[in-house]
Design a protein around this motif. Structure first.
Motif, PDB file in Angstrom:
ATOM      1  N   ALA A   1     -51.752   7.922 -40.901  1.00 61.21           N
ATOM      2  CA  ALA A   1     -51.352   9.064 -40.075  1.00 61.21           C
ATOM      3  C   ALA A   1     -52.572   9.765 -39.503  1.00 61.21           C
ATOM      4  O   ALA A   1     -52.576  10.195 -38.337  1.00 61.21           O
ATOM      5  CB  ALA A   1     -50.523  10.042 -40.913  1.00 61.21           C
ATOM      6  N   GLU A   2     -53.620   9.883 -40.314  1.00 62.16           N
ATOM      7  CA  GLU A   2     -54.829  10.550 -39.827  1.00 62.16           C
ATOM      8  C   GLU A   2     -55.543   9.707 -38.770  1.00 62.16           C
ATOM      9  O   GLU A   2     -56.092  10.253 -37.810  1.00 62.16           O
ATOM     10  CB  GLU A   2     -55.762  10.855 -40.993  1.00 62.16           C
TER      11      GLU A   2
ATOM     12  N   PRO B   1     -58.926  13.485 -34.519  1.00 66.11           N
ATOM     13  CA  PRO B   1     -60.050  12.983 -33.727  1.00 66.11           C
ATOM     14  C   PRO B   1     -60.928  12.034 -34.531  1.00 66.11           C
ATOM     15  O   PRO B   1     -61.049  12.155 -35.747  1.00 66.11           O
ATOM     16  CB  PRO B   1     -60.816  14.259 -33.355  1.00 66.11           C
ATOM     17  N   ALA B   2     -61.557  11.094 -33.851  1.00 68.50           N
ATOM     18  CA  ALA B   2     -62.545  10.229 -34.482  1.00 68.50           C
ATOM     19  C   ALA B   2     -63.882  10.968 -34.480  1.00 68.50           C
ATOM     20  O   ALA B   2     -64.107  11.873 -33.666  1.00 68.50           O
ATOM     21  CB  ALA B   2     -62.644   8.915 -33.714  1.00 68.50           C
ATOM     22  N   PRO B   3     -64.818  10.594 -35.363  1.00 69.69           N
ATOM     23  CA  PRO B   3     -64.717   9.564 -36.395  1.00 69.69           C
ATOM     24  C   PRO B   3     -64.102  10.112 -37.679  1.00 69.69           C
ATOM     25  O   PRO B   3     -63.931  11.325 -37.828  1.00 69.69           O
ATOM     26  CB  PRO B   3     -66.179   9.158 -36.616  1.00 69.69           C
ATOM     27  N   LYS B   4     -63.833   9.215 -38.621  1.00 70.17           N
ATOM     28  CA  LYS B   4     -63.269   9.586 -39.906  1.00 70.17           C
ATOM     29  C   LYS B   4     -64.354   9.581 -40.980  1.00 70.17           C
ATOM     30  O   LYS B   4     -65.301   8.815 -40.919  1.00 70.17           O
ATOM     31  CB  LYS B   4     -62.147   8.606 -40.283  1.00 70.17           C
ATOM     32  N   ASP B   5     -64.182  10.442 -41.983  1.00 70.86           N
ATOM     33  CA  ASP B   5     -65.151  10.576 -43.071  1.00 70.86           C
ATOM     34  C   ASP B   5     -64.429  10.312 -44.384  1.00 70.86           C
ATOM     35  O   ASP B   5     -63.707  11.175 -44.900  1.00 70.86           O
ATOM     36  CB  ASP B   5     -65.766  11.978 -43.047  1.00 70.86           C
ATOM     37  N   TRP B   6     -64.622   9.125 -44.924  1.00 66.93           N
ATOM     38  CA  TRP B   6     -63.927   8.722 -46.147  1.00 66.93           C
ATOM     39  C   TRP B   6     -64.233   9.668 -47.308  1.00 66.93           C
ATOM     40  O   TRP B   6     -63.341  10.068 -48.054  1.00 66.93           O
ATOM     41  CB  TRP B   6     -64.298   7.287 -46.499  1.00 66.93           C
ATOM     42  N   SER B   7     -65.483  10.042 -47.466  1.00 67.94           N
ATOM     43  CA  SER B   7     -65.856  10.884 -48.599  1.00 67.94           C
ATOM     44  C   SER B   7     -65.179  12.246 -48.536  1.00 67.94           C
ATOM     45  O   SER B   7     -64.849  12.840 -49.577  1.00 67.94           O
ATOM     46  CB  SER B   7     -67.375  11.041 -48.672  1.00 67.94           C
TER      47      SER B   7
END
Length: 493
Positions: A451-452, A457-463
């Motif tokens: 969903a995210e 918005p990009a980019p994504k931050d896994w941590s």
């Protein structure tokens, strides 16, 4: 204060303090699905006898609400778009504004996540019910944010589909793709061809009884989805994946011989009689009943894994079939193989589904260069039926295993250079899934991350994402969702 909002909003400001919902808190809103949804949610979990939000007659009622109230209004600026919203929480109360009812509904899901996890409880629990002071301006990255449920391999009834919809709603999905037909079963009653379900609906993978939706059942699903601002996209898979149809009406088979009902999981062995005019009469009859049942603008016509249909016949079949959707007022959606069709109508949506490790097929790259919109569903990123890891009991692994991080850490706009990306869709195929709890196990905890990918918005931050996702397990616990996968990727260091 760190908030655990998923998907992450476009702009968020957090301030010190919190608004506390009380039994006397007033709810002022226009009559709409968003207001009813919010009121029912709050009443269910808090036990408070809040006023009926639908009592307000128009948006101005919300604008004139007194201090200390929850206020929903449709006076948001037009630049918020169809699904954008503005949410402000302060000492004076909660104010949610949007330009459309759909935008209000998406904002309600954010407000829902600002409340304690116990808001998901199906029965009243004690408060307090505090909402942190925030200002949020939000709108989606992509217009197509879909989930797909395969009811053909194993049948899931109306209540199971509603439950599946309920799983998608908090995370702002807006498309429900239902895979209604396949080799293993035909799941929607067609009055002009009743044997499709009377015979073709009685099988499934394994030895179960199958099942089907009546047209009234399907209308109930469509209405339930519409009240939650999800568009239903039904799929009739053609010209492969058609054993159940041919077993019901043998004239659809190339040799006219009735095939047996099929209960396995192999693919690519069936094909319709693409040279018979009666095949197209059949398809027109099916779509003429399906289209009026589907108020949304799309019909999915499959097109995948037609391995027994030579390229020339496939092109001729699709060239003749896709305009049937147009004739019934719908835009066709097709799996990526349809990119090879010589003359695809403008606006046809293509669904990219092969693993990202494979090169992009030239035909798909060419279709993208011509501006045809792509829906991104790469199997090694978005297929929710893939096993989490080698120890997972449920699911398949032909595209590899799919952990939580792998389903989150990707960008749909990088897969096909120059593509016009409509959005993403997360399919859940059901060869190995037989119960609603099985569906939950494969959905969670991957669904929120997808969903995210679709909304934020990009980019994504896994941590930064992991702590937010970990907090959502408390919401699933409160809702009574017990079968979600306990992923080691969510464990604290």
């Amino acid at each position: 204060m760190t908030l655990s909002l998923i998907p992450a909003p476009r702009a968020l400001v957090v301030r010190e303090g919190a608004f506390e919902l009380a039994p006397e808190t007033a709810v002022h809103a226009p009559r709409c699905h968003a207001a009813r949804f919010l009121t029912e949610l709050l009443r269910r979990a808090t036990g408070y006898a809040l006023p009926d939000a639908s009592d307000a007659s128009d948006a101005s009622d919300a604008s004139d609400a007194s201090d200390g109230a929850l206020r929903l209004s449709l006076d948001g600026p037009a630049d918020l778009g169809r699904e954008g919203y503005r949410l402000d929480v302060g000492a004076e109360g909660v104010r949610l504004r949007a330009h459309t009812e759909e935008g209000l509904f998406r904002g309600v899901q954010t407000l829902r996540q600002l409340l304690p996890p116990e808001i998901e409880s199906p029965t009243p629990v004690p408060g307090p019910w505090r909402i942190p002071y925030v200002s949020i301006t939000d709108a989606p990255r992509f217009r197509w944010r879909g989930v797909m449920l395969d009811v053909a391999r194993h049948f899931f009834d109306v209540e199971a589909v509603k439950r599946f919809i309920d799983r998608a709603v908090p995370y702002k999905f807006n498309v429900l793709h239902l895979h209604l037909t396949d080799d293993q079963g035909w799941r929607l009653r067609i009055e002009s061809h009743p044997r499709l379900t009377e015979h073709g609906g009685t099988s499934q993978v394994g030895e179960g009884p199958g099942g089907h939706f009546t047209q009234a059942d399907f209308a109930e699903i469509v209405a339930y989805a519409a009240a939650r601002h999800l568009t239903v996209v039904p799929e009739i898979d053609l010209p492969g994946h058609t054993q159940a149809a041919m077993a019901s009406y043998p004239h659809l088979a190339p040799d006219g011989v009735t095939p047996e009902l099929y209960r396995g999981i192999d693919v690519g062995f069936s094909q319709l009689a693409v040279h018979k005019s009666t095949t197209y009469d059949f398809l027109d009859a099916v779509l003429s009943e399906l289209a009026p049942l589907t108020p949304g603008p799309y019909l999915h016509l499959g097109g995948d894994e037609a391995h027994q249909t030579v390229a020339e016949d496939y092109d001729a079949f699709m060239t003749r079939t896709i305009p049937l959707a147009t004739r019934h007022g719908k835009t066709a959606v097709m799996w990526q193989e349809a990119a090879a069709v010589t003359a695809l109508p403008e606006g046809t949506h293509l669904q990219y589904w092969r693993p990202t490790r494979e090169p992009v097929p030239p035909a798909l790259a060419d279709a993208a260069s011509r501006g045809l919109p792509l829906i991104m569903s790469p199997a090694d990123r978005a297929y929710l039926d893939m096993k989490y890891d080698d120890t997972t009991a449920l699911g398949l692994s032909w595209a590899g295993t799919l952990g939580v991080r792998q389903s989150y850490d990707w960008d749909p706009e990088t897969l096909v250079p120059g593509a016009r990306v409509a959005g993403i869709e997360s399919p859940l195929w059901t060869e190995t899934l037989t119960t609603p709890d099985d569906l939950d196990h494969m959905l969670y905890p991957r669904l929120p991350g997808l969903a995210e990918v679709a909304w934020s918005p990009a980019p994504k931050d896994w941590s930064a994402y992991v702590p937010r996702l970990r907090a959502h397990t408390l919401r699933w616990d409160a809702a009574g969702i017990t079968s979600y996968h306990r992923s080691p990727e969510l464990e604290e260091d």
